[in-house]
Design a protein around this motif. Structure first.
Motif, PDB file in Angstrom:
ATOM      1  N   SER A  79       6.242 -75.182  -2.457  1.00 56.58           N
ATOM      2  CA  SER A  79       7.010 -76.379  -2.799  1.00 56.58           C
ATOM      3  C   SER A  79       8.411 -76.299  -2.212  1.00 56.58           C
ATOM      4  N   ARG A  80       9.090 -77.426  -2.226  1.00 56.65           N
ATOM      5  CA  ARG A  80      10.487 -77.463  -1.777  1.00 56.65           C
ATOM      6  C   ARG A  80      11.356 -76.587  -2.680  1.00 56.65           C
ATOM      7  N   GLU A  81      11.003 -76.507  -3.954  1.00 59.37           N
ATOM      8  CA  GLU A  81      11.756 -75.665  -4.887  1.00 59.37           C
ATOM      9  C   GLU A  81      11.642 -74.194  -4.488  1.00 59.37           C
ATOM     10  N   ASP A  82      10.432 -73.785  -4.057  1.00 58.23           N
ATOM     11  CA  ASP A  82      10.247 -72.403  -3.582  1.00 58.23           C
ATOM     12  C   ASP A  82      11.162 -72.132  -2.393  1.00 58.23           C
TER      13      ASP A  82
ATOM     14  N   PHE B 171      13.928 -73.762  -1.580  1.00 52.87           N
ATOM     15  CA  PHE B 171      15.326 -73.749  -1.991  1.00 52.87           C
ATOM     16  C   PHE B 171      15.714 -72.387  -2.552  1.00 52.87           C
ATOM     17  N   GLU B 172      14.836 -71.806  -3.369  1.00 49.70           N
ATOM     18  CA  GLU B 172      15.094 -70.465  -3.915  1.00 49.70           C
ATOM     19  C   GLU B 172      15.302 -69.451  -2.796  1.00 49.70           C
ATOM     20  N   GLU B 173      14.428 -69.503  -1.802  1.00 50.74           N
ATOM     21  CA  GLU B 173      14.519 -68.569  -0.679  1.00 50.74           C
ATOM     22  C   GLU B 173      15.813 -68.772   0.098  1.00 50.74           C
TER      23      GLU B 173
ATOM     24  N   LYS C  22       5.005 -66.663  -4.996  1.00 48.21           N
ATOM     25  CA  LYS C  22       4.524 -66.845  -6.371  1.00 48.21           C
ATOM     26  C   LYS C  22       3.012 -66.659  -6.471  1.00 48.21           C
TER      27      LYS C  22
ATOM     28  N   ASP D 118      16.361 -75.712   6.100  1.00 53.45           N
ATOM     29  CA  ASP D 118      15.652 -76.912   5.624  1.00 53.45           C
ATOM     30  C   ASP D 118      14.956 -77.613   6.781  1.00 53.45           C
TER      31      ASP D 118
ATOM     32  N   PRO E 215       4.647 -80.682  -2.426  1.00 50.51           N
ATOM     33  CA  PRO E 215       4.229 -79.340  -2.051  1.00 50.51           C
ATOM     34  C   PRO E 215       2.969 -79.351  -1.174  1.00 50.51           C
TER      35      PRO E 215
ATOM     36  N   ASP F 197      18.615 -70.120  -0.915  1.00 50.15           N
ATOM     37  CA  ASP F 197      19.752 -69.735  -1.749  1.00 50.15           C
ATOM     38  C   ASP F 197      19.928 -68.212  -1.742  1.00 50.15           C
TER      39      ASP F 197
END
Length: 180
Positions: free
Chosen positions: A26-29, A31-33, A20, A56, A70, A35
């Motif tokens: 962040s953990r959200e970043d 998770f996206e990767e 980005k 993880d 993050p 997934d």
């Protein structure tokens, strides 16, 4: 303390994770990767859960270093530099374990090699969409029969993460500087 050359390489590595380009991972970043990685490999539910769990754990141990996230680029560099200056030999072993662990996950066939497809999926899942650059990066490893040994991958990543010698060839640094 690491020299400017090594600090530069650690910043490149962080930028490779920080697709980005906001200077924060962040953990959200992650998770996206994860997934996207599971989706691109077409894993079933059980395999997907297993691989995401392994990723993880790798991210927590080697990237976030136990922080809940993050993390900023400066926090990341500081974590690397603190460990490096405290004990270079221990840091080198850490870098080797880091690379061995991630390539064991990425080696979907568990045959001790990384195929071009496995390599491209790993980079695409991390948001690196320029297939030509990713293929050039893979080919810089001089694959044999479309594969590169995990050992060769690990060795180049250890060099990338630990070498302060700017006269030494570094295909990872070159790839990241080239736009991967």
């Amino acid at each position: 303390m690491a020299n400017e050359y090594l600090l530069h390489k650690w910043k490149l590595w962080f930028k490779a994770f920080n697709v980005k380009k906001d200077g924060v991972l962040s953990r959200e970043d992650v998770f996206e990767e994860e997934d996207k990685f599971a989706h691109l490999h077409h894993f079933g539910a059980e395999k997907r859960k297993d691989i995401i769990g392994q990723l993880d754990k790798w991210y927590d141990q080697y990237i976030f270093r136990g922080k809940s996230g993050p993390i900023t680029v400066q926090e990341y560099i500081d974590m690397q530099n603190n460990d490096f200056k405290e004990d270079k030999e221990k840091y080198t072993k850490w870098a080797e374990a880091c690379a061995e662990t991630i390539f064991d996950i990425l080696d979907i066939e568990h045959d001790g090699t990384i195929t071009e497809e496995e390599f491209l999926i790993a980079f695409k899942s991390a948001g690196h969409e320029n297939i030509k650059l990713d293929k050039d990066f893979f080919n810089a490893y001089d694959p044999k029969d479309g594969k590169v040994t995990v050992k060769k991958m690990v060795d180049t990543w250890v060099t990338f993460l630990t070498s302060e010698d700017s006269s030494q060839p570094d295909i990872i640094k070159d790839a990241f500087e080239g736009g991967v």
